[in-house]
Design a protein around this motif. Sequence first.
Motif, PDB file in Angstrom:
ATOM      1  N   ALA A 131       0.830  -1.202   0.000  1.00 35.74           N
ATOM      2  CA  ALA A 131       0.000   0.000   0.000  1.00 35.74           C
ATOM      3  C   ALA A 131       0.864   1.250   0.000  1.00 35.74           C
ATOM      4  N   LEU A 132       1.946   1.203   0.809  1.00 32.49           N
ATOM      5  CA  LEU A 132       2.799   2.387   0.918  1.00 32.49           C
ATOM      6  C   LEU A 132       3.682   2.576  -0.303  1.00 32.49           C
ATOM      7  N   ALA A 133       3.840   1.507  -1.096  1.00 32.53           N
ATOM      8  CA  ALA A 133       4.672   1.618  -2.301  1.00 32.53           C
ATOM      9  C   ALA A 133       4.167   2.723  -3.210  1.00 32.53           C
ATOM     10  N   ARG A 134       2.893   3.059  -3.070  1.00 30.65           N
ATOM     11  CA  ARG A 134       2.344   4.151  -3.873  1.00 30.65           C
ATOM     12  C   ARG A 134       3.127   5.442  -3.663  1.00 30.65           C
ATOM     13  N   LEU A 135       3.660   5.596  -2.441  1.00 35.50           N
ATOM     14  CA  LEU A 135       4.364   6.841  -2.144  1.00 35.50           C
ATOM     15  C   LEU A 135       5.642   6.966  -2.971  1.00 35.50           C
ATOM     16  N   TRP A 136       6.228   5.826  -3.315  1.00 33.84           N
ATOM     17  CA  TRP A 136       7.489   5.853  -4.066  1.00 33.84           C
ATOM     18  C   TRP A 136       7.331   6.577  -5.395  1.00 33.84           C
ATOM     19  N   ILE A 137       6.195   6.321  -6.037  1.00 32.74           N
ATOM     20  CA  ILE A 137       6.026   6.880  -7.381  1.00 32.74           C
ATOM     21  C   ILE A 137       5.130   8.102  -7.357  1.00 32.74           C
ATOM     22  N   ASN A 138       4.740   8.526  -6.174  1.00 30.55           N
ATOM     23  CA  ASN A 138       3.774   9.618  -6.122  1.00 30.55           C
ATOM     24  C   ASN A 138       4.465  10.965  -6.052  1.00 30.55           C
ATOM     25  N   ARG A 139       3.979  11.912  -6.851  1.00 35.22           N
ATOM     26  CA  ARG A 139       4.565  13.250  -6.842  1.00 35.22           C
ATOM     27  C   ARG A 139       3.538  14.295  -6.398  1.00 35.22           C
ATOM     28  N   ALA A 162      12.587   7.814   5.472  1.00 35.40           N
ATOM     29  CA  ALA A 162      13.461   8.411   4.465  1.00 35.40           C
ATOM     30  C   ALA A 162      12.634   8.954   3.304  1.00 35.40           C
ATOM     31  N   ILE A 163      11.658   8.174   2.910  1.00 33.99           N
ATOM     32  CA  ILE A 163      10.808   8.600   1.796  1.00 33.99           C
ATOM     33  C   ILE A 163      10.072   9.895   2.132  1.00 33.99           C
ATOM     34  N   ILE A 164       9.561   9.959   3.358  1.00 34.51           N
ATOM     35  CA  ILE A 164       8.835  11.172   3.758  1.00 34.51           C
ATOM     36  C   ILE A 164       9.781  12.364   3.790  1.00 34.51           C
ATOM     37  N   GLN A 166      12.448  12.780   2.040  1.00 37.60           N
ATOM     38  CA  GLN A 166      12.717  13.137   0.651  1.00 37.60           C
ATOM     39  C   GLN A 166      11.586  14.004   0.083  1.00 37.60           C
ATOM     40  N   HIS A 167      10.386  13.571   0.400  1.00 38.77           N
ATOM     41  CA  HIS A 167       9.197  14.278  -0.068  1.00 38.77           C
ATOM     42  C   HIS A 167       9.193  15.713   0.450  1.00 38.77           C
ATOM     43  N   LEU A 168       9.525  15.865   1.735  1.00 35.12           N
ATOM     44  CA  LEU A 168       9.548  17.207   2.322  1.00 35.12           C
ATOM     45  C   LEU A 168      10.647  18.048   1.692  1.00 35.12           C
ATOM     46  N   ALA A 169      11.785  17.402   1.444  1.00 35.24           N
ATOM     47  CA  ALA A 169      12.899  18.130   0.858  1.00 35.24           C
ATOM     48  C   ALA A 169      12.541  18.635  -0.536  1.00 35.24           C
ATOM     49  N   ARG A 170      11.686  17.882  -1.231  1.00 36.77           N
ATOM     50  CA  ARG A 170      11.235  18.321  -2.552  1.00 36.77           C
ATOM     51  C   ARG A 170      10.253  19.485  -2.456  1.00 36.77           C
ATOM     52  N   GLY A 171       9.900  19.841  -1.255  1.00 35.73           N
ATOM     53  CA  GLY A 171       8.918  20.915  -1.084  1.00 35.73           C
ATOM     54  C   GLY A 171       7.517  20.398  -0.851  1.00 35.73           C
ATOM     55  N   GLY A 172       7.400  19.110  -0.571  1.00 38.81           N
ATOM     56  CA  GLY A 172       6.078  18.554  -0.318  1.00 38.81           C
ATOM     57  C   GLY A 172       5.619  18.823   1.099  1.00 38.81           C
ATOM     58  N   MET A 173       4.385  18.465   1.364  1.00 35.11           N
ATOM     59  CA  MET A 173       3.839  18.594   2.708  1.00 35.11           C
ATOM     60  C   MET A 173       3.339  17.223   3.138  1.00 35.11           C
ATOM     61  N   ALA A 174       3.315  17.016   4.424  1.00 34.91           N
ATOM     62  CA  ALA A 174       2.789  15.744   4.896  1.00 34.91           C
ATOM     63  C   ALA A 174       2.051  15.941   6.207  1.00 34.91           C
ATOM     64  N   ILE A 175       0.929  15.269   6.341  1.00 30.99           N
ATOM     65  CA  ILE A 175       0.196  15.241   7.599  1.00 30.99           C
ATOM     66  C   ILE A 175       0.108  13.777   8.000  1.00 30.99           C
ATOM     67  N   VAL A 176       0.598  13.475   9.189  1.00 29.73           N
ATOM     68  CA  VAL A 176       0.728  12.080   9.575  1.00 29.73           C
ATOM     69  C   VAL A 176       0.188  11.877  10.983  1.00 29.73           C
ATOM     70  N   ASP A 183      11.403   9.946  13.945  1.00 27.01           N
ATOM     71  CA  ASP A 183      12.403  10.985  13.784  1.00 27.01           C
ATOM     72  C   ASP A 183      12.315  11.561  12.386  1.00 27.01           C
ATOM     73  N   LEU A 184      11.750  12.728  12.294  1.00 28.91           N
ATOM     74  CA  LEU A 184      11.641  13.349  10.992  1.00 28.91           C
ATOM     75  C   LEU A 184      12.149  14.777  11.074  1.00 28.91           C
ATOM     76  N   THR A 185      13.287  14.932  11.719  1.00 30.22           N
ATOM     77  CA  THR A 185      13.715  16.269  12.108  1.00 30.22           C
ATOM     78  C   THR A 185      13.977  17.213  10.949  1.00 30.22           C
ATOM     79  N   SER A 186      14.316  16.646   9.803  1.00 29.96           N
ATOM     80  CA  SER A 186      14.456  17.573   8.684  1.00 29.96           C
ATOM     81  C   SER A 186      13.070  18.126   8.379  1.00 29.96           C
ATOM     82  N   GLY A 187      13.023  19.281   7.766  1.00 29.70           N
ATOM     83  CA  GLY A 187      11.729  19.886   7.487  1.00 29.70           C
ATOM     84  C   GLY A 187      11.132  20.473   8.740  1.00 29.70           C
ATOM     85  N   GLU A 188      10.324  21.465   8.567  1.00 26.53           N
ATOM     86  CA  GLU A 188       9.717  22.084   9.736  1.00 26.53           C
ATOM     87  C   GLU A 188       8.591  21.211  10.240  1.00 26.53           C
ATOM     88  N   VAL A 189       8.455  21.141  11.509  1.00 27.79           N
ATOM     89  CA  VAL A 189       7.442  20.286  12.090  1.00 27.79           C
ATOM     90  C   VAL A 189       6.467  21.127  12.883  1.00 27.79           C
TER      91      VAL A 189
END
Lengths: 199, 249, 222, 53
Positions: A131-139, A162-164, A166-176, A183-189
């Motif tokens: 199910a999470l593999a979708r995130l690999w190819i999702n932009r 790591a995937i998350i 990467q996503h944040l580093a690309r300028g993405g947003m995530a709500i989890v 530990d997701l210290t990169s990116g603003e939390v």
Amino acid sequence: MRGDRRLFEHLDFDLESGQFMYLRGHNGSGKTTLLRTLAGLLRQEEGEILWDDTPIHRIRDSYHEELMYLGHLNALKGDLNAIENLRIDSAVRGQHLDEAAAWQLLTDIGLRGHEDLPTKYLSQGQKRRVALARLWINRSALWILDEPFSALDATSVDVLQAIIRQHLARGGMAIVTTHQEVDLTSGEVCCVVLGARDA
Amino acid sequence: MQNRLINWFKYSSPATFYPVAGRLAPIFWVIAIALIGYGLYLSFFVAPTDYKQGEGYRIIFIHVPASWMSMFIYLVMAGWSAIGLVFNTRLSFMMAQALAPTGAMFAFISLWTGSFWGKPMWGTWWVWDARITSELILLFLYLGYMALVGAIDDRRRADRAGSILLLVGVVNIPIIYFSVKWWNTLHQGATVKMNGQTSMDETMLWTMLIMALGFWAYSIAVAMVRVRSIMLEREHDAQWVRDMIGEQA
Amino acid sequence: MLETLLWIIRRDVTIALRRRTDIFTTLIFFVIVVSLFPLGIGPELDTLRLIAPGVVWVGALLASMLALEQLFLADHRDGTLEQMLLAPQPLSLLVIGKVIAHWLITGLPLVIMAPLLGLQYDLSLEALKVMIWSLLLGTPTLSLLGAIGAALTLGLRSGGVLVALLVLPLYIPVLIFGAGAVEATTSGLGGSSHLSMLGAILLLALLGTPFATSAALRVSAE
Amino acid sequence: MSIWDKLDMGKYALYVWGSFGVTALCMIVEPILLRSHATRIRKRIARLNRLEK
């Protein structure tokens, strides 16, 4: 609002590009309801949810283009194998995933060798990984993930983090939402705790 | 314009509409009783005996108005549903639900009186006439709506699902009616002409109109009372309900 | 867009083919219902020929209704429905795909089976031909209309019975013209006008129902 | 001619009174049911109010 119960009010937050939001709260505090509302599956009783300053229900299709939602259901068809599941899922989202790419994806998530098995025969953790593999190819710009770490082993948790990142580093947003400390210290939390009133 | 719109939305909130409905209901009860009473007087004492159908034809003074009302109420419910879906007003859904049992009742009355009319006129309780069949289907549509709304626990879902069903029904009614009519003319089993009385007496028409208006006022009165119950039931946790009812009912 | 549609159809058909019982239960139900009528009415061929169109059509109606409950239920349970609701594609398109697949799985077998059952009722070859055409044009409409009912009752306790109550009144025009086509053929009137009516209804349903079904799905999945 | 003669529907009595009677019954019973329903709800809410006090 779920049923007749008012779960939350006076909730106000912004999420910007590259930001990550933790949603915490104990069982029944309305985490899933909030996520579903943010995704546009539920309609809020009052107030507005804005995407680029426009209410999401007015720009549904383009908002959903930018959105990836994974609920606690895996959205896998038990009678189909992992490759079929992934390819169909992409097709529903309007993207084409050819067979070779799907194979590659399966290798990435460490499920090579299980590709012919209908997913109903996979273990909980393996299903979750498909199910999470979708995130690999999702932009999509916004990821909304409901308990993504549940049922995953330690290595998979690391990979997902790591995937998350990467996503944040690309300028993405995530709500989890999650129970675990992650530990997701990169990116603003920013962190929203639901049900604080009774806590 | 802006002001008027806001005003409308103010009345559409249950807390403000509850007392309004309470004041409107008695007015419509009085209108209903007066009109139906006058209509009954007309239908029994003024309208002349029909030379062909004798006294039996007097049934149409309730049969026809009841049929009209059953169709009219369905349309009104669909209208409320459309408003509710577009503007997201809770009151509209409640109004639709408040009307449903009364609409079903009129559909039933229409069928019942139709068959009590049919027996002496055509010698059978039931005829597969296009109108009767359509009325029966209309009754089914009412029952389906009520069953669906009743089966859903989540109020919001019940409101919206019921509304979609009503709108689908409204679109389908003409198609159903047309097909049933076609079916009926093809089969022509019993030679029945419902609209046989071509020269309708003017008093007859007036009587039916007055009865229909009486039924209309009755429906509004009933809907007002029922919508109040629905409001209380749904909003029993709201402060305005608690304050209004107090500790003694 | 078209690719998405094809994928949805392909998915549902593949799943159905992997668990064939779903297809067969509907079909067997249809066969049994239609075969019961002669037992209840008596074996006179003249009577049977008279009631055949109605019986076959009512049987098809009930069978396709019976299968409705499953239309969105599995998707609802495993979460695929959520993904479909959130897909950046018109939901009506996905709904059409689901309905086409549903018809291929449950409707088409009925159409294929019907002539055999018509033989039980001693229908003429001409009438059988018209029956196939009427079912071919009529059963997709049943699936389209039924999808609304299935979406409205999604996940409700009394779903199965409720669907019948909601959907059967809407099926009436299809029943009238479908059975009427066969009947008109046996009585020598020719069923072509009935068939064109069925075609018109199918077009209308194809244009209108997917939107209603999508709206209902959004409501039910909340 | 008295009122009762006028209201005697001859051989149609059963049908006419059957129709009007059932209609009247429906339209009288419905408001009564509504009323009792409303009272029940009000009582329930009043009880809730007392309990929460």
